[in-house]
Write a protein that holds these residues in place. Structure first.
Motif, short mmCIF file in Angstrom:
data_model
loop_
_atom_site.label_atom_id
_atom_site.label_comp_id
_atom_site.label_asym_id
_atom_site.label_seq_id
_atom_site.Cartn_x
_atom_site.Cartn_y
_atom_site.Cartn_z
N CYS A 9 -13.05 84.77 -3.52
CA CYS A 9 -12.74 85.17 -2.18
C CYS A 9 -11.56 85.85 -2.29
N CYS A 12 -9.31 83.29 0.55
CA CYS A 12 -8.89 81.82 0.42
C CYS A 12 -8.85 81.37 -1.22
N CYS A 25 -17.21 85.36 1.70
CA CYS A 25 -17.09 83.90 1.44
C CYS A 25 -17.66 83.08 2.47
N CYS A 28 -14.92 80.05 3.82
CA CYS A 28 -13.69 80.60 4.12
C CYS A 28 -13.24 79.86 5.35
N GLY A 34 -13.37 86.12 3.87
CA GLY A 34 -12.96 87.06 2.99
C GLY A 34 -13.90 87.79 2.10
ZN LIG Z 1 -12.78 82.72 1.52
#
Ligand SMILES: [Zn+2]
Ligand SMILES: Cc1ncc(COP(=O)(O)O)c(C=O)c1O
Length: 407
Positions: A9, A12, A25, A28, A34
């Motif tokens: 990601c 994160c 993601c 996240c 992300g």
């Molecule tokens: Zn993430």
């Protein structure tokens, strides 16, 4: 080809598995979630000689697939994408132009979609959907046809006619939308579950970036495994800019590029739709929706790119710039390059040549600075739109009866 280690990601840092298809993601804490980057174990490539590794001697691995050593381990759906020419400007000593119009479907979008469709086939996906400003739609339609996958396309009703034509010709299911790519994206999001479609939108799946990153490998190889001082890129959703920066990171990690400063990344937009430029100028980390977006460079009509944060970070990190040019500047530069260089740029490509001239005029760049400008398509694909911008109509010939003409 290296096995994919994991998908990371970009917000994160969570690692996800690539054993099944992923979108953005799923862990996240951030909104929006992300985008995912493909990560590999490059340890066996470290210190290798690129001239021994990069190889296009077998038919399946030509074009962008010459970089298979740094791409996912997949059976490619290929139509001959990548390895596009770089030409030197006749007038500006330091200017190199990368001509992406020689790709299948006439634009650089072929790279991202070749990779994304190859992975879709690998995962056994049967239906793909995309919101598009036009050229990604054409590329998806072509690669989906080649892979035997259904393509569901949503694009603005006023896209260049070539985009509509090619999608219909390739047998895609096309919906023309009275709105912009952001409206198309909303429709895909609303209907994808019911339709059973996998959403292949810009930066909402990890593989279009992998295809586009080959532009970064290619330009470095074509310039003698060296960086130019700056790369000019017409930014809509930003996949190419993001992909190239990822390529530079990887090239350094592997050790294939001669030591030197990474290029300044220059993102160019039209003043009729410049959300990234506005964010850059105000120091913001993300963009805000550009109202009433309008430009004849249709690939730049992206009012709120999903990857805005990543683009702005890259521009910052590279000591780059985001700047806009007007549609008049774009048209003038398009005519200038056609008449003085023999190159029929796409409007998006002409935004970049216009931006280069602007920075030279303002003394920010010197004409001898070694820079690479991306012509991401070809004027021929936008024939109707450019003709309209030029006020050009087919002349109506006087018709006379044939017999009269013979006498
Ligand atoms: Zn993430
Ligand atoms: C010819 C052309 N250039 C540039 C762009 C912008 O590309 P990106 O969305 O990857 O920034 C597009 C997008 O449609 C395009 O078609």
């Amino acid at each position: 080809m290296p096995p994919i280690a994991f998908l990371e990601c970009t917000r994160c840092g969570t690692d996800l598995s690539a054993d099944e298809p992923q979108t953005v993601c799923t862990e996240c804490p951030n909104q929006p979630a992300g985008s995912l980057y493909v990560r590999y174990d490059f340890s066996s490539l470290k210190g290798s000689d690129p001239l021994r590794v990069v190889d296009d001697s077998s038919t399946n691995w030509r074009g962008m697939w010459r970089y298979k050593a740094v791409l996912p381990d997949v059976d490619p759906v290929t139509l001959g994408e990548g390895w596009t020419p770089i030409i030197k400007s006749k007038r500006f000593e330091g200017v190199y132009l990368k001509k992406e119009g020689t790709n299948p479907t006439g634009t650089f979008k072929a790279r991202g979609l070749a990779m994304a469709v190859s992975m879709a086939r690998h995962y056994g996906l049967e239906k793909l959907a995309v919101p598009s400003a036009g050229n990604a739609a054409g590329a998806l339609a072509a690669y989906a046809a080649a892979a035997g996958i259904e393509a569901h396309i949503f694009m603005p009703q006023d896209v260049p006619i070539a985009n509509y034509l090619e999608c219909v010709a390739y047998g895609a299911k096309v919906t023309l939308v009275d709105g912009l790519i952001s409206d198309c994206a909303r429709i895909v999001a609303e209907r994808k579950v019911e339709g059973g479609w996998f959403d292949i939108s810009t930066l909402k799946e990890p593989f279009r970036v992998e295809g586009k990153k080959t532009m970064g490998y290619e330009l470095v190889e074509q310039l003698g495994w060296e960086y130019p001082e700056a790369v000019f890129y017409p930014a809509g959703g930003g996949v190419g800019l993001i992909g190239m920066w990822k390529a530079f990171e990887e090239l350094e990690q592997i050790g294939w590029v001669k030591p030197g400063k990474r290029p300044r990344m220059i993102a160019v937009q039209s003043s009729g739709c410049a959300p990234v430029v506005r964010a850059f100028q105000s120091g913001a980390r993300t963009s805000t929706m550009w109202e009433n977006a309008s430009t004849f460079a249709s690939g730049l009509r992206v009012p709120k790119p999903y990857g805005d944060r990543i683009m702005l970070n890259i521009i910052d990190e590279s000591d780059g710039l985001a700047l806009s040019v007007t549609d008049d500047d774009i048209l003038n530069s398009l005519k200038d390059w056609a008449q003085n260089e023999g190159v029929f740029l796409s409007p998006e490509g002409a935004s970049v040549t216009a931006a280069h001239s602007k920075l030279v005029t303002e003394g920010i760049l010197s004409p001898t600075d070694r820079v690479l400008l991306f012509n991401t398509g070809s004027g021929l694909k936008d024939a109707d739109v450019i003709a309209e911008a030029m006020g050009l109509q087919r002349p109506i010939l006087e018709t006379r009866p044939v017999l009269e003409m013979l006498t």
